[in-house]
Design a protein around this motif. Structure first.
Motif, PDB file in Angstrom:
ATOM      1  N   ARG A 133       0.854  -1.184   0.000  1.00 20.04           N
ATOM      2  CA  ARG A 133       0.000   0.000   0.000  1.00 20.04           C
ATOM      3  C   ARG A 133       0.888   1.231   0.000  1.00 20.04           C
ATOM      4  O   ARG A 133       1.894   1.289   0.719  1.00 20.04           O
ATOM      5  CB  ARG A 133      -0.922   0.024   1.218  1.00 20.04           C
ATOM      6  N   THR A 144      -3.620   3.899  13.078  1.00 20.01           N
ATOM      7  CA  THR A 144      -3.617   3.917  11.609  1.00 20.01           C
ATOM      8  C   THR A 144      -2.769   2.771  11.067  1.00 20.01           C
ATOM      9  O   THR A 144      -3.150   2.099  10.097  1.00 20.01           O
ATOM     10  CB  THR A 144      -3.074   5.263  11.102  1.00 20.01           C
ATOM     11  N   ARG A 185      -4.797  -0.375  11.367  1.00 23.14           N
ATOM     12  CA  ARG A 185      -5.862  -0.485  10.375  1.00 23.14           C
ATOM     13  C   ARG A 185      -5.314  -0.947   9.028  1.00 23.14           C
ATOM     14  O   ARG A 185      -5.906  -1.818   8.363  1.00 23.14           O
ATOM     15  CB  ARG A 185      -6.576   0.860  10.229  1.00 23.14           C
ATOM     16  N   HIS A 186      -4.178  -0.399   8.634  1.00 19.32           N
ATOM     17  CA  HIS A 186      -3.605  -0.801   7.353  1.00 19.32           C
ATOM     18  C   HIS A 186      -2.970  -2.185   7.433  1.00 19.32           C
ATOM     19  O   HIS A 186      -2.922  -2.898   6.413  1.00 19.32           O
ATOM     20  CB  HIS A 186      -2.599   0.235   6.885  1.00 19.32           C
ATOM     21  N   ASN A 220      -4.318  -4.627   9.033  1.00 23.77           N
ATOM     22  CA  ASN A 220      -5.478  -5.487   8.810  1.00 23.77           C
ATOM     23  C   ASN A 220      -5.833  -5.560   7.334  1.00 23.77           C
ATOM     24  O   ASN A 220      -6.146  -6.639   6.801  1.00 23.77           O
ATOM     25  CB  ASN A 220      -6.657  -4.974   9.629  1.00 23.77           C
ATOM     26  N   ALA A 221      -5.767  -4.422   6.647  1.00 21.78           N
ATOM     27  CA  ALA A 221      -6.080  -4.419   5.218  1.00 21.78           C
ATOM     28  C   ALA A 221      -5.058  -5.229   4.430  1.00 21.78           C
ATOM     29  O   ALA A 221      -5.415  -5.984   3.506  1.00 21.78           O
ATOM     30  CB  ALA A 221      -6.134  -2.980   4.713  1.00 21.78           C
ATOM     31  N   LEU A 222      -3.785  -5.108   4.778  1.00 26.70           N
ATOM     32  CA  LEU A 222      -2.759  -5.888   4.096  1.00 26.70           C
ATOM     33  C   LEU A 222      -2.943  -7.377   4.360  1.00 26.70           C
ATOM     34  O   LEU A 222      -2.783  -8.207   3.447  1.00 26.70           O
ATOM     35  CB  LEU A 222      -1.373  -5.438   4.563  1.00 26.70           C
ATOM     36  N   ARG A 281      -5.709  -8.914   4.965  1.00 28.36           N
ATOM     37  CA  ARG A 281      -6.864  -9.367   4.183  1.00 28.36           C
ATOM     38  C   ARG A 281      -6.479  -9.592   2.720  1.00 28.36           C
ATOM     39  O   ARG A 281      -6.844 -10.610   2.111  1.00 28.36           O
ATOM     40  CB  ARG A 281      -7.993  -8.344   4.300  1.00 28.36           C
ATOM     41  N   ASP A 282      -5.720  -8.654   2.134  1.00 23.74           N
ATOM     42  CA  ASP A 282      -5.304  -8.809   0.739  1.00 23.74           C
ATOM     43  C   ASP A 282      -4.369 -10.007   0.564  1.00 23.74           C
ATOM     44  O   ASP A 282      -4.466 -10.744  -0.429  1.00 23.74           O
ATOM     45  CB  ASP A 282      -4.601  -7.532   0.269  1.00 23.74           C
ATOM     46  N   TRP A 298       6.471  -7.688   7.670  1.00 24.75           N
ATOM     47  CA  TRP A 298       5.730  -6.440   7.522  1.00 24.75           C
ATOM     48  C   TRP A 298       6.770  -5.329   7.449  1.00 24.75           C
ATOM     49  O   TRP A 298       7.484  -5.055   8.413  1.00 24.75           O
ATOM     50  CB  TRP A 298       4.798  -6.255   8.718  1.00 24.75           C
ATOM     51  N   VAL A 338      -7.338 -13.917   8.678  1.00 25.40           N
ATOM     52  CA  VAL A 338      -7.038 -12.478   8.694  1.00 25.40           C
ATOM     53  C   VAL A 338      -6.934 -11.945  10.114  1.00 25.40           C
ATOM     54  O   VAL A 338      -5.995 -11.211  10.457  1.00 25.40           O
ATOM     55  CB  VAL A 338      -8.120 -11.710   7.904  1.00 25.40           C
ATOM     56  N   THR A 357      -3.556 -10.395  11.768  1.00 23.48           N
ATOM     57  CA  THR A 357      -3.590  -8.989  12.191  1.00 23.48           C
ATOM     58  C   THR A 357      -3.180  -8.854  13.643  1.00 23.48           C
ATOM     59  O   THR A 357      -2.416  -7.934  14.005  1.00 23.48           O
ATOM     60  CB  THR A 357      -4.996  -8.414  11.984  1.00 23.48           C
TER      61      THR A 357
END
Length: 506
Positions: A247, A258, A261-262, A264-266, A268-269, A286, A309, A313
């Motif tokens: 990202r 923040t 949150r990102h 978690n998004a990573l 998921r992807d 990471w 996920v 996370t």
């Protein structure tokens, strides 16, 4: 505190050629050089130890080397192939040692091992592991670690007596070295030597303005990199075969919530990519890229392949406090550097079958908090000697078929080394009536034994006659101890008849 490794491969081109040739490689005692063109001239770009010992030198004309060594073997150099192989080696180091590894051509790697050395038993153990594994593969290697890459790079190439540079030891480590240790251009080194400067210490603490005016910015930049006054960012090697998501942010981020949150998004992807491939993650990197070009990285290990996920996370966010965002992070990636086929099974048949509790989540949390090397289980080993009858195994390793004998129970706590005690007992088979351990005298009210254990003569000659007689004893307070006498109480060859405590029951 940043810790950076410089891995030095002094014979990389020759070692790679020998590995490629395999059984067709020339014997080590035969002189071998690799040659390439420099303008119209064919010169020596690399030479093996035998050729160097007989007078060949890097940079020498190829014809001069052949005239000097009549039976010299000559091969064409392959700088492009060497660089590609060095990138592959950097990927290997990334998987095994640290999330940030960079090829440093033509003969080394740069590895940011900050926070990663403890996973290999410490810095000294990690460097030894690098040397041993590459040596087993036929690649000569050496490594040093320090607070800056410039210092580690200089020490591993120009010193033999130092491999671990402390946080405050850069000046003493680098100061006595020649100017070439600073990675300066040959022309600049020649100009400095004409002015009487030969060592790093000669220029390290001089006023900067006259040096800048006379020699340009290169000298000051290299000094600042070696001494840690300016950062020297490493660019992690790219490995297309590793599942990875990233990202990029229009505005730098840095708040922990923040980052979470990102993360978690990573996760998921990444899980979507792993699901398509039928894989589960065993190790995650990471990586956060700061606006000042510094890289912050977190490595997470898992006991079993995972594609959950929420679980990934949580493991990542548990390590957020180790990330220093500086002035902000403008890009982050999440890579599954270790991935395995995910063997999915239903929890049960639905007919009341008992299911085995899944402890892998707990193991993952504990491993990433306290270190994977501190979490283990004990499994039995075929040996009568107590301290040899067990070994460490991963927490979720399969239960072995062997089991400890129930005939003679073993203490809940076995000491790493038996501790001597002062006691009194009738020879040869009576238990002690009392004993003194760690300054406390204890009276024995109950005892069971002896259990006789013989030495393992096949291991070493000193154990051919060795005997231990073990007793379980209980003192007045109800505490139970495991004592043994070295020797059978009759023959002096079996032991010195001294008493020791080896463990505690409960």
């Amino acid at each position: 505190m940043r810790r950076v490794v410089s891995l030095y491969l002094p014979n990389w081109s020759v070692d790679r050629l020998r590995r490629d040739l395999g059984a067709d490689a020339p014997p080590p005692e035969a002189g071998l050089i690799l040659v390439g063109r420099s303008g119209r001239r064919r010169s020596v770009l690399a030479a093996n130890t035998a050729a160097l010992a007989r007078g060949a030198r890097v940079g020498m004309a190829a014809t001069q080397a052949q005239a000097l060594i009549p039976d010299l073997l000559v091969r064409d150099a392959d700088p492009v192939g060497d660089a590609a192989a060095l990138d592959r080696l950097a990927v290997w180091a990334l998987r095994r040692y640290a999330p940030v590894c960079q090829a440093d051509g033509p003969d080394g790697l740069a590895i940011d091992a900050t926070g990663a050395a403890h996973l290999k038993g410490g810095e000294a153990a990690m460097l030894q592991d690098m040397r041993a594994r590459l040596g087993d593969a036929g690649i000569a290697a050496d490594a040093a670690i320090g607070p800056t890459y410039g210092a580690a790079h200089a020490v591993v190439r120009f010193r033999r007596d130092l491999r671990l540079i402390g946080p405050d030891g850069v000046d003493s480590a680098v100061g006595p070295l020649p100017l070439a240790a600073l990675r300066l251009s040959p022309d600049l080194i020649a100009n400095l030597q004409r002015m009487g400067f030969d060592r790093v210490a000669d220029v390290a603490h001089r006023p900067r303005a006259p040096l800048l005016h006379r020699f340009g910015p290169e000298l000051g930049r290299r000094l600042d990199q070696a001494y840690g006054r300016v950062d020297e960012p490493l660019v992690p090697v790219a490995a297309p075969e590793i599942p990875c998501v990233s990202r990029t942010f229009a505005e730098p981020i840095g708040a922990p919530e923040t980052l979470a949150r990102h993360a978690n998004a990573l996760a998921r992807d990444l899980c979507a990519i792993l699901e398509t491939a039928g894989l589960g993650a065993r190790r995650l990197d990471w990586t956060c890229f700061r606006v000042d070009h510094r890289v912050e990285a977190v490595r997470v290990g898992l006991a079993r392949p995972v594609r959950d996920v929420a679980r990934l996370t949580r493991l990542l966010t548990d390590r957020i406090e180790t990330i220093d965002p500086g002035f902000g992070i403008d890009r982050m990636t999440l890579a599954a550097i270790g991935a395995e086929p995910l063997d999915w099974r239903p929890a049960g048949s639905g007919l009341g079958d008992a299911t085995t509790p899944d402890l892998s989540d707990l193991v993952d949390v504990l491993s990433n908090r306290i270190g994977a090397e501190r979490l283990y289980r004990l499994t039995p080993v075929e040996s009568d000697v107590p301290e040899r009858s067990m070994r460490r195994a991963p927490p979720l390793a399969p239960v072995p078929r062997e089991a400890w004998s129930p005939d003679w129970p073993r203490p809940a706590r076995l000491f790493r080394r038996p501790e001597p005690v002062e006691t009194l007992a009738l020879l040869p088979d009576n238990p002690p009536t009392h004993f003194t351990w760690r300054g406390v005298r204890r009276r024995v009210v109950r005892a069971d034994g002896p259990e006789r254990i013989f030495g393992e003569w096949r291991r070493r000659d000193a154990e051919v006659w060795a005997v231990r007689d073990y007793f379980q004893v209980e003192d007045e307070a109800g505490r139970r101890f495991w004592l043994f006498r070295a020797g059978d109480g009759e023959d002096g060859r079996t032991g010195a008849q001294a008493w020791f405590i080896h463990g505690l029951f409960g």
